[in-house]
Design an enzyme around this catalytic site. Structure first.
Site, PDB file in Angstrom:
ATOM      1  N   ASP A 109       4.171  -8.901  -2.050  1.00 39.55           N
ATOM      2  CA  ASP A 109       4.166  -7.596  -1.402  1.00 39.55           C
ATOM      3  C   ASP A 109       3.334  -7.671  -0.127  1.00 39.55           C
ATOM      4  O   ASP A 109       2.124  -7.881  -0.175  1.00 39.55           O
ATOM      5  CB  ASP A 109       3.584  -6.540  -2.347  1.00 39.55           C
ATOM      6  CG  ASP A 109       3.618  -5.166  -1.705  1.00 39.55           C
ATOM      7  OD1 ASP A 109       4.733  -4.620  -1.546  1.00 39.55           O
ATOM      8  OD2 ASP A 109       2.549  -4.648  -1.337  1.00 39.55           O
ATOM      9  N   TYR A 113      -1.096  -5.077   7.347  1.00 40.64           N
ATOM     10  CA  TYR A 113      -2.100  -5.986   6.801  1.00 40.64           C
ATOM     11  C   TYR A 113      -2.533  -7.040   7.821  1.00 40.64           C
ATOM     12  O   TYR A 113      -3.567  -7.685   7.642  1.00 40.64           O
ATOM     13  CB  TYR A 113      -1.569  -6.681   5.542  1.00 40.64           C
ATOM     14  CG  TYR A 113      -1.189  -5.757   4.412  1.00 40.64           C
ATOM     15  CD1 TYR A 113      -1.593  -4.423   4.397  1.00 40.64           C
ATOM     16  CD2 TYR A 113      -0.408  -6.204   3.352  1.00 40.64           C
ATOM     17  CE1 TYR A 113      -1.231  -3.567   3.358  1.00 40.64           C
ATOM     18  CE2 TYR A 113      -0.048  -5.359   2.303  1.00 40.64           C
ATOM     19  CZ  TYR A 113      -0.458  -4.043   2.316  1.00 40.64           C
ATOM     20  OH  TYR A 113      -0.091  -3.210   1.288  1.00 40.64           O
ATOM     21  N   HIS A 141       5.867   2.890   4.946  1.00 40.64           N
ATOM     22  CA  HIS A 141       4.566   2.721   4.293  1.00 40.64           C
ATOM     23  C   HIS A 141       3.918   4.051   3.900  1.00 40.64           C
ATOM     24  O   HIS A 141       3.305   4.159   2.837  1.00 40.64           O
ATOM     25  CB  HIS A 141       3.629   1.934   5.224  1.00 40.64           C
ATOM     26  CG  HIS A 141       2.594   1.138   4.519  1.00 40.64           C
ATOM     27  ND1 HIS A 141       2.115  -0.072   4.974  1.00 40.64           N
ATOM     28  CD2 HIS A 141       1.909   1.355   3.370  1.00 40.64           C
ATOM     29  CE1 HIS A 141       1.206  -0.555   4.156  1.00 40.64           C
ATOM     30  NE2 HIS A 141       1.052   0.311   3.168  1.00 40.64           N
ATOM     31  N   LYS A 167       6.501  -3.560   5.057  1.00 45.68           N
ATOM     32  CA  LYS A 167       6.485  -2.115   5.283  1.00 45.68           C
ATOM     33  C   LYS A 167       6.212  -1.819   6.753  1.00 45.68           C
ATOM     34  O   LYS A 167       5.584  -2.622   7.450  1.00 45.68           O
ATOM     35  CB  LYS A 167       5.399  -1.442   4.431  1.00 45.68           C
ATOM     36  CG  LYS A 167       5.335  -1.927   2.983  1.00 45.68           C
ATOM     37  CD  LYS A 167       4.177  -1.297   2.229  1.00 45.68           C
ATOM     38  CE  LYS A 167       3.905  -2.011   0.925  1.00 45.68           C
ATOM     39  NZ  LYS A 167       3.168  -3.282   1.084  1.00 45.68           N
TER      40      LYS A 167
END
Length: 332
Positions: free
Chosen positions: A59, A64, A127, A94
């Site tokens: 994931d 990130y 997201h 996302k």
């Protein structure tokens, strides 16, 4: 959503495989790649350890800012393990709220694909259910108060964002599409205009936030819940100081079974019928978390009893956003 299993060592029992509403199959145990540390190389090491342990579901997210390390680890690991192919893996990414405009959604996915080193992802998610302003260089634009500048019009009607996900799905850049952090109200609105239904709603779920009503809604509409923070993270309940990972009754159930508390929490989520995404940066814990156990009805109901009536959300960045995704909760 149909379920079968595939055997992947070294788990004690096989990892369940869940079938999404478009027929795409997803391992029910995934590895979360969000890394708080932000230390270069940590994500690479964690992903290598996860793949070595047997994880086949990763994931990820553009936000990130570590998808380049995920991609490097993927490439190197697949080169060393030619018996495993890209199609044997399930990779999610996302799009962040400041990239919710159609052109930016496409840019976000293309950028993630470049970083990950793959031609497609297995799932592409919105997201958060709102839109925000961006800078010229595609960073989040902050207002004078240091918070996100919300795009109210697009936030009220995210159909242009969803239409772009549908376009990318049809182009084959995403094998499935879905959302993250969406409420029942938001999903009801989405289903009114969606040509392609969301396959997934990724949300926070653990015994202190069992989210039963949302899970039931998703299941009844053939949308698979995927649990992030299934371990409750390190946060504590503000009013009581309780933590999921140190809860004495949960610890007692795990000890009685001779398993770790993490293994208990993962097994509880899987038995409830959704996918779970534990994360860790420690190789031994990553390996231990992958060893699945089966809960009998007595132990399952014991965890359910602890979860009953609880609704403590640990992940709510409303202070950072300047926008509360779960504002309706505070009015109840």
């Amino acid at each position: 959503m149909a379920t079968h299993t595939t055997s992947v060592t070294p788990s004690s029992i096989p990892v369940p495989v869940l079938k999404l509403n478009n027929g795409v199959e997803m391992p029910a145990l995934g590895f979360g790649t969000f890394a708080k540390e932000g230390v270069e190389g940590k994500t690479y090491e964690a992903v290598m350890a996860a793949l070595d342990a047997g994880y086949r579901h990763l994931d990820c997210a553009w936000y990130y800012l570590n998808e380049d390390e995920v991609g490097t680890a993927l490439r190197e690991w697949l080169d060393k393990n030619p018996e495993v192919k890209r199609e044997d893996l399930f990779i999610t990414t996302k799009v962040w709220p400041h990239l919710a405009e159609p052109d930016d959604v496409e840019w976000s996915l293309n950028n993630s694909l470049q970083m990950l080193g793959t031609d497609y992802v297995d799932c592409f998610l919105i997201h958060w259910p709102f839109a925000a302003e961006r800078t010229e260089d595609r960073n989040v634009e902050l207002g004078p108060d240091g918070k996100y500048i919300i795009k109210n019009g697009l936030t009220e009607d995210l159909s242009p964002t969803w239409r772009t996900l549908e376009k990318l799905y049809k182009l084959g850049k995403a094998r499935s599409i879905g959302v993250s952090n969406w409420t029942i109200t938001g999903l009801e609105r989405l289903l009114e205009y969606a040509e392609i239904k969301p396959a997934i709603n990724q949300v926070e779920i653990h015994p202190f936030l069992p989210n039963s009503e949302l899970i039931q809604y998703c299941m009844s509409h053939n949308i698979l819940p995927v649990a992030y923070s299934p371990l409750g993270s390190q946060h504590q309940v503000p009013t009581t100081g309780e933590k999921v990972l140190t809860h004495p009754e949960l610890t007692s159930i795990a000890t009685k079974k001779g398993i770790s508390l993490v293994q208990l929490l993962v097994a509880w989520g899987l038995k409830r019928g959704y996918a779970v995404l534990p994360k860790s940066g420690n190789a031994e814990r990553i390996k231990s978390n992958f060893c699945l156990v089966e809960l009998n009805e007595e132990d399952f109901e014991a965890v359910n009893k602890i979860a009953e009536g609880r609704h403590c959300r640990f992940v709510n960045p409303k202070e950072m956003f300047g926008y509360d995704v779960w504002s309706e909760e505070s009015t109840k």
